[in-house]
Design an enzyme around this catalytic site. Structure first.
Site, PDB file in Angstrom:
ATOM      1  N   ASP A 312       0.889  -1.221   0.046  1.00 46.30           N
ATOM      2  CA  ASP A 312      -0.070   0.057  -0.034  1.00 46.30           C
ATOM      3  C   ASP A 312       0.853   1.342  -0.002  1.00 46.30           C
ATOM      4  O   ASP A 312       2.180   1.113   0.470  1.00 46.30           O
ATOM      5  CB  ASP A 312      -0.829   0.038   1.092  1.00 46.30           C
ATOM      6  CG  ASP A 312      -1.798   1.202   1.445  1.00 46.30           C
ATOM      7  OD1 ASP A 312      -2.291   1.368   0.315  1.00 46.30           O
ATOM      8  OD2 ASP A 312      -2.050   1.487   2.563  1.00 46.30           O
ATOM      9  N   ASP A 508      -1.751  -0.614   6.160  1.00 48.49           N
ATOM     10  CA  ASP A 508      -2.184  -0.008   7.403  1.00 48.49           C
ATOM     11  C   ASP A 508      -3.422   0.664   7.449  1.00 48.49           C
ATOM     12  O   ASP A 508      -3.827   0.626   8.620  1.00 48.49           O
ATOM     13  CB  ASP A 508      -1.213   1.318   7.628  1.00 48.49           C
ATOM     14  CG  ASP A 508      -1.678   2.341   6.921  1.00 48.49           C
ATOM     15  OD1 ASP A 508      -2.262   2.190   5.727  1.00 48.49           O
ATOM     16  OD2 ASP A 508      -1.710   3.848   7.524  1.00 48.49           O
ATOM     17  N   ASP A 512      -7.289  -1.894   3.831  1.00 49.26           N
ATOM     18  CA  ASP A 512      -6.064  -2.893   3.359  1.00 49.26           C
ATOM     19  C   ASP A 512      -6.547  -4.261   3.914  1.00 49.26           C
ATOM     20  O   ASP A 512      -6.028  -5.284   3.695  1.00 49.26           O
ATOM     21  CB  ASP A 512      -4.746  -2.577   3.957  1.00 49.26           C
ATOM     22  CG  ASP A 512      -4.225  -1.365   3.221  1.00 49.26           C
ATOM     23  OD1 ASP A 512      -4.678  -1.093   1.985  1.00 49.26           O
ATOM     24  OD2 ASP A 512      -3.851  -0.304   3.793  1.00 49.26           O
TER      25      ASP A 512
END
Length: 612
Positions: A312, A508, A512
């Site tokens: 990410d 995080d 996600d």
């Protein structure tokens, strides 16, 4: 968790004491001429260990597990049946000693994780109308002001309300140097105050604090059972068959059952199969020591197997929070004054960009004034009076409504990935504050270390626009970019990457969590990330540092290597000893002593995973 393990520890001690006591008492009787009594004592001392082992075997078989413990039971039973009680007692001592040593090693390996659980604060000193009062941490609410004394563990997450605070973060991050947190900075629960007392404003309830989440994750990791814990049992069936073949062959070849007994005794690698979990738990403990919580041996093993990394962007490769990157000032205005006026006004707002501007102003030591007559339009901007000036801060459309006919000034174009805040002073566009989510300083180094650790392909998967993420991809030389993704589309990216190899997903945020759950190994940035991502992940970074992920991968590789060494070397030496016993070169007692040495050696080898 420790309470549930204490009966096992006590049982192992009792069995070891029985086997060792029987061996010693029998030896004394033998020396004074009581050979019959000595044999009786040796046989009697073998029975408790044999009975305990048989119970374990029955329990395992009911679960569908067939392990090498069966050989230990056969060797003790055969020793008693064939009139070799001393050999049976030595095997019993070996088995009980191995269980004791393995349990001791586990307790030693879990020290880093158990230390976390022992640091939970129970009470706090709270400022109130009647002065300081000691209260339970469960009663604390956001906004409460606490006094943190020197040597105390911070009970909750909070904001430093004094000039500064000196904090020891080693329990969470592994860093040996103290950290100074300035006024307004966030301090995490579980860290220790090592400087003068300071005030802390509670940021979130104790149950939602970072440390409480870490404790829950540690407890979960301690209760998990790794698939690789019984790695040696993968070889149990063929090793058992080989043992019975050599034992039966020796009996048939020599016509003497003692040869068969010698093979059974020397083929008792009971502590060997326990050396593997020692290596795995040692690796988990080692990772915890550098600020990485691994939820069990399966996760540690998967971390080492990963060949594709899906990362990410926000909060992972970047800091996840806006920071001031540039100031454009219109003619007649100073950059610092524009920032000071905007930050002064933003003190009345809770918007994330307001926090970024206030932090930037304090970093430049600018004096902030108290705003008056503030009116905030949610999601657009706010306006008010600062030091007698009419100030408005917000997006371009909001600012345009506060600019007079003569205050419109042309402004330059800014990078597509940056967020801008217009500042209007007394009806004139005074300047533009440019904010961006900066790339982590260690991002490039971490990407290089991931490749060296065996990651063949790295994909950036983000919900941001491609124009925002592409400069990051180019700077870090990432292999592929997937942008404008929904949470479901991130899951699809992970599933697609699986065609190449095992996938590690790093993120995080709440968005996600689904991708973390579906990956072969999910890694959450737990220090500042959402609770949902930490719960879904297999590995949690307890410290806001991406380089610790590379450290954890190295630890996983080393632990797996040491665990396999324990299996290969232990079983290999046992097979050689079995062949020697079948050929008549080892007697039962000699074989038992030799196997004891082999088992102790592989367990001590497994403990090497504790070291860096």
């Amino acid at each position: 968790m420790e309470q549930t393990r204490r009966p096992i520890w006590s049982s192992n001690m009792a069995l070891l004491a029985a086997a060792l006591g029987g061996l010693s008492a029998g030896a004394l009787l033998y020396l004074v001429g009581g050979r019959g009594a000595a044999s009786f004592v040796w046989g009697l001392a073998t029975l408790p260990v044999l009975l305990s082992l048989l119970i374990q075997i029955v329990t395992s078989l009911r679960r569908g597990d067939a392990g090498l413990d069966i050989i230990a039971a056969l060797s003790m039973s055969a020793a008693l049946a064939f009139g070799e009680p001393l050999a049976g007692n030595v095997v019993a001592l070996m088995y009980a000693g191995g269980q004791f040593l393995e349990n001791f090693a586990e307790r030693r390996a879990r020290r880093e994780m158990t230390a976390l659980l022992g640091r939970v604060a129970r009470t706090a000193m709270k400022h109130g109308p009647d002065g300081l009062q000691e209260v339970a941490i469960e009663s604390l609410a956001p906004g409460d002001r606490l006094l943190i004394r020197q040597g105390e563990v911070l009970p909750v997450d909070g904001v430093v309300a004094s000039r500064s605070a000196t904090i020891d973060t080693s329990a969470l991050t592994g860093e040996s140097l103290p950290v100074t947190v300035e006024s307004g900075g966030e301090a995490l629960s579980g860290t220790t105050a090592i400087g003068p007392p300071f005030d802390l404003t509670v940021l979130r309830p104790a149950a939602d604090s970072a440390y409480a989440g870490i404790v829950r994750l540690v407890e979960s990791a301690q209760q998990s059972k790794a698939p690789s814990v019984r790695l040696a049992d993968r070889y149990a069936l063929w090793f058992l068959a080989l043992t019975l073949l050599l034992s039966g062959g020796a009996w048939i070849w020599t016509g003497d059952p003692i040869g068969a007994l010698a093979v059974l005794v020397v083929a008792t690698p009971c502590p060997l199969i326990l050396a593997v979990p020692v290596a795995i738990i040692a690796g988990i403990s080692r990772a915890a020591g550098v600020g990485v919580l691994v939820k069990g041996g399966g996760a540690l093993e998967a971390l080492g197997r990963a060949r594709v990394a899906v990362l990410d962007k926000t909060g992972t490769l970047t800091h996840g929070r806006a920071g001031l990157s540039d100031i454009w000032a219109a003619p007649g205005f100073e950059a610092d004054e524009i920032l000071r006026l905007a930050a002064s006004l933003d003190q009345a707002s809770t918007h994330v960009m307001a926090e970024a501007l206030i932090e930037a102003a304090r970093a430049r030591s600018l004096r902030l004034s108290t705003p008056q007559n503030v009116l905030e339009t949610a999601g657009a901007g706010l306006a008010g009076i600062v030091d007698g000036h009419k100030v408005a801060v917000g997006g371009s459309i909001y600012a345009r409504d506060h600019v007079g006919d003569n205050g419109r000034i042309g402004k330059p174009a800014f990078a597509s990935g940056a967020a801008t805040v217009d500042v209007v002073v007394d009806g004139t566009l005074a300047g533009v504050l440019v904010l961006a989510d900066p790339m982590r300083g260690d991002a490039a180094t971490v990407i290089q270390r991931l490749r060296k650790a065996g990651i063949d392909r790295i994909v950036l998967a983000t919900g941001d626009r491609a124009a925002v993420a592409r400069p990051l991809v180019e700077a870090l030389r990432i292999d592929a970019l997937k942008a404008d993704l929904t949470p479901q589309e991130k899951v699809d990216v992970v599933l697609e990457a699986r065609k190449i190899g095992p996938v590690m997903m790093v993120g995080d945020g709440v968005n996600d969590a689904p991708a973390l759950a579906v990956a072969d190994v999910g890694v959450a940035m737990g220090a500042r990330g959402a609770a949902a991502s930490s719960e879904s992940a297999d590995v949690v970074l307890l410290v806001d540092r991406l380089d610790r992920l590379a450290d954890a991968i190295g630890i996983s590789h080393r632990s797996a290597k040491i665990a396999m060494q324990s299996v290969v070397v232990g079983l290999g030496l046992s097979i050689l000893a079995m062949i020697a016993a079948a050929l008549g070169y080892l007697q039962p007692l000699q074989g038992a002593l030799l196997q004891e040495a082999i088992d102790v050696a592989v367990i001590l080898n497994a403990l090497r995973a504790l070291r860096g």
